[in-house]
Each structure stands twice: as C-alpha cells, then as structure tokens.
Scaffold this active site. Structure first.
Site, PDB file in Angstrom:
ATOM      1  CB  VAL A  16      -0.949   0.012   1.213  1.00 45.01           C
ATOM      2  CG1 VAL A  16      -1.732   1.326   1.270  1.00 45.01           C
ATOM      3  CG2 VAL A  16      -1.922  -1.160   1.128  1.00 45.01           C
ATOM      4  CG  ASP A  17       2.438   2.625  -3.471  1.00 47.18           C
ATOM      5  OD1 ASP A  17       3.112   1.759  -2.882  1.00 47.18           O
ATOM      6  OD2 ASP A  17       2.331   2.684  -4.710  1.00 47.18           O
ATOM      7  CG  LEU A 225      17.901   3.703 -21.298  1.00 45.39           C
ATOM      8  CD1 LEU A 225      18.463   3.893 -22.698  1.00 45.39           C
ATOM      9  CD2 LEU A 225      19.032   3.541 -20.275  1.00 45.39           C
ATOM     10  CB  THR A 252       4.873   6.195  -8.761  1.00 44.25           C
ATOM     11  OG1 THR A 252       5.342   7.336  -8.063  1.00 44.25           O
ATOM     12  CG2 THR A 252       4.973   4.986  -7.862  1.00 44.25           C
ATOM     13  CB  ALA A 253       3.479   2.447 -11.493  1.00 43.80           C
ATOM     14  CB  ALA A 254       7.001   5.119 -15.484  1.00 51.26           C
ATOM     15  N   GLY A 255       7.973   2.225 -14.982  1.00 50.74           N
ATOM     16  CA  GLY A 255       8.734   1.042 -15.377  1.00 50.74           C
ATOM     17  C   GLY A 255       7.923  -0.235 -15.250  1.00 50.74           C
ATOM     18  CG  ASP A 256       6.529  -1.471 -11.488  1.00 50.93           C
ATOM     19  OD1 ASP A 256       7.609  -2.062 -11.643  1.00 50.93           O
ATOM     20  OD2 ASP A 256       6.202  -0.909 -10.436  1.00 50.93           O
ATOM     21  CB  ALA A 287       1.633   4.831 -16.489  1.00 48.33           C
ATOM     22  CE  LYS A 290      -5.424   8.259 -16.861  1.00 49.62           C
ATOM     23  NZ  LYS A 290      -6.258   7.051 -17.017  1.00 49.62           N
ATOM     24  CB  SER A 296      -1.134   6.053 -13.177  1.00 50.14           C
ATOM     25  OG  SER A 296      -0.036   5.154 -13.084  1.00 50.14           O
TER      26      SER A 296
END
Length: 308
Positions: A16-17, A225, A252-256, A287, A290, A296
C-alpha cells in the site's frame, strides 16, 4: 497490436503506497510542508500484474500479505482487475508498504517496507508449481526473496516457460538467477549495480552493458532509460526504442507499466519484439500523466487509441 490472452504468472510484492506530495525533497535536517497526502495500491509485483491484466493477459499472482486491512485491500484490488489470487498467502507480519515522496516535477523518491513480501518462501512457490508449469511466462522482481524467485524460475525452465527478471530495487546477485532469465529488464541504475560499472545514455555504453550481461549468462537484455527511451539486445539484434514525450505528473509505476505491457504483448517467438516494446513505451507514457502507481496504469483500449 492484437489483444492477447497470454497466461502470465507474477511472483512479486504487494504494497500500500502512501504518497507525500512535495514541492521538493527536504535537505538533511530540514522540515518542510507536505502539500497533500494520498494512498493507493502498489508494489512492483502488483503494478506489473495489473499492467499485464489490463492488456488482456490472464494473470495469476504468487505473493504474501499480512492479516490486516491493507492485505485485504491489496488482494481485493487484484481480484477487481481480474487476477487469480489463489496463491497469495497470509503471513504473521504486516502487509508491505511504500512511502513515496513525489516532487512537483513528477520525480519520486521511495522508501519500501517489505513486510509480508519478504516472507514469501520457496515452499509457497512450490505450492504453485502447476500454475507456473501451465503459464506462457513468469515475471519476478527483487521485492520478494531471491530464493523464492530461483525456485520459480527453475520450475519455469523445466516446463519451457519464458522468464522475465526485473532486478529492482537494485542489488548485486550471483549469476545463477541471471542464467535462468530469458529477459533481464533493469533501468540504467540497476544495470550498473548488476554489472559493476556505470551505464551511460549512449549506444556504445549500452552495448557494453549488454555484453557484460551476456557474460553473466543473460540471454536477452532490455534496459529502460526513462525519458531517454529503452535499449534492447536480443541475440544478434539491438537497438533503441524512443520514449513518447509527455508532461509527467507522477513517474511511479512507469517502469512496471512498461514491463507488464511488454510481457502481455510479446509473441513467444519474439517476432514482434520492436512492436511490443513500442507499445510498452506508449503504455508507460500514459501512466506518467496520472497520479498514483496502480491507478495510473492504462488498459489495452487506451493504449490502442493513443497509438493511433
């Protein structure tokens, strides 16, 4: 890109963030005001699983939560996204948590409490052996114990299941796990930690990094990158995939999102590699526009519309 119903297993974290919205990070000893405080479901495992599920994959999750409200919240979040949670176990420690310091320019600094994530065992993975054996691919990260990932990837290789290792957060590991990984997907910082040398944003440095990974037994390398795009090395082909230029609100979560989208859309014979990577890049660009990690992440139709 056709919507694919691939069977994907994610072994990973459920957090939980808590997001602290700041103008800028404080200096050591400095006290600053938090502009806003929000919470959202997250964890690299959960993010990647949801990203794949929203691309049309059939996703199952192996992980752990605590016997607490956060654990029930995270499990229900996956269920709401159509993910099989029958191999999420309950541990006698709190559910994982992340504290995200989000700056006004969209960059973030993250503190992670592993909690139940760090209690995922090889025994928990062995209980999901049949699930792994029936999958098209399995994804794992470094927010659960390495021993559990080794067990999962050994099972996967026995059944010719593709393996994707996202070595994040960065840490040094032995070559055994890398040799079991069909794809290793670090960012430049994580790549540097694994190969023991810096990675620059140029073709020569990235090719050298790929060569270093190859010596460690890695079959295929994908280095993300950020705004510079991504680099891939697959057998005798390599290249750069550009990023889509957007105004980032929260990275946050861009790579995921990138990894989950890539996994869901890659053909088993890698024949659409560049197309799948470009699609993943577009997913990631949506992503970051948002706020929040998991909230996102775009679905297939949103990415398809953006690609057109």
């Amino acid at each position: 890109m056709k919507k694919q119903g691939k069977k994907i297993v994610v072994l990973g974290s459920l957090n939980v963030d808590t997001i602290q919205h700041l103008d800028k990070l404080p200096k050591q000893g400095e006290t600053i005001h938090i502009q806003d405080l929000t919470s959202a479901p997250g964890g690299k495992g959960a993010n990647q699983a949801v990203a794949a599920a929203r691309q049309g994959a059939q996703v199952s999750f192996i992980g752990a939560v605590g016997d607490d409200a956060n654990g029930r919240f995270m499990t229900q979040t996956l269920v709401d996204n159509g993910i099989d949670v029958s191999h999420i176990v309950t541990k006698n420690v709190p559910t994982g948590a992340a504290y995200i310091m989000l700056e006004a320019d969209g960059n973030n600094t993250i503190l992670v409490y592993g909690g139940a994530n760090m209690q995922v065992s090889s025994e928990d993975v062995l209980a999901a052996s049949e699930l792994i054996a029936r999958a098209d691919l399995i994804i794992a990260q470094f927010e659960t114990p390495i021993d559990a990932t080794m067990t999962a990837f050994e099972i996967a290789k026995q059944h010719h299941v593709m393996t994707i290792l996202n070595p994040a957060p960065a840490q040094k590991i032995g070559p055994e796990l890398l040799a079991l990984s069909d794809f290793v997907t670090p960012n430049e910082t994580e790549a540097a930690a694994l190969i023991g040398r810096s990675v620059e944003f140029n073709q020569a440095s990235l090719n050298q990094a790929a060569a270093a990974f190859e010596k460690l037994g890695v079959k295929n390398t994908l280095i993300t990158l950020g705004e510079h795009g991504s680099f891939y090395k697959l057998a005798d082909q390599s290249g750069m995939i550009p990023s889509f230029k957007v105004k980032a609100i929260d990275t946050t979560a861009a790579g995921d999102t990138y990894i989950g989208s890539f996994a869901a859309n890659l053909n088993g014979d890698f024949s659409n590699l560049v197309q799948a990577l470009t699609w993943a890049s577009r997913s990631s660009s949506l992503a970051v526009q948002k706020a929040g990690a998991l909230p996102s992440i775009p679905n297939f139709e949103e990415v398809q519309a953006a690609m057109q």
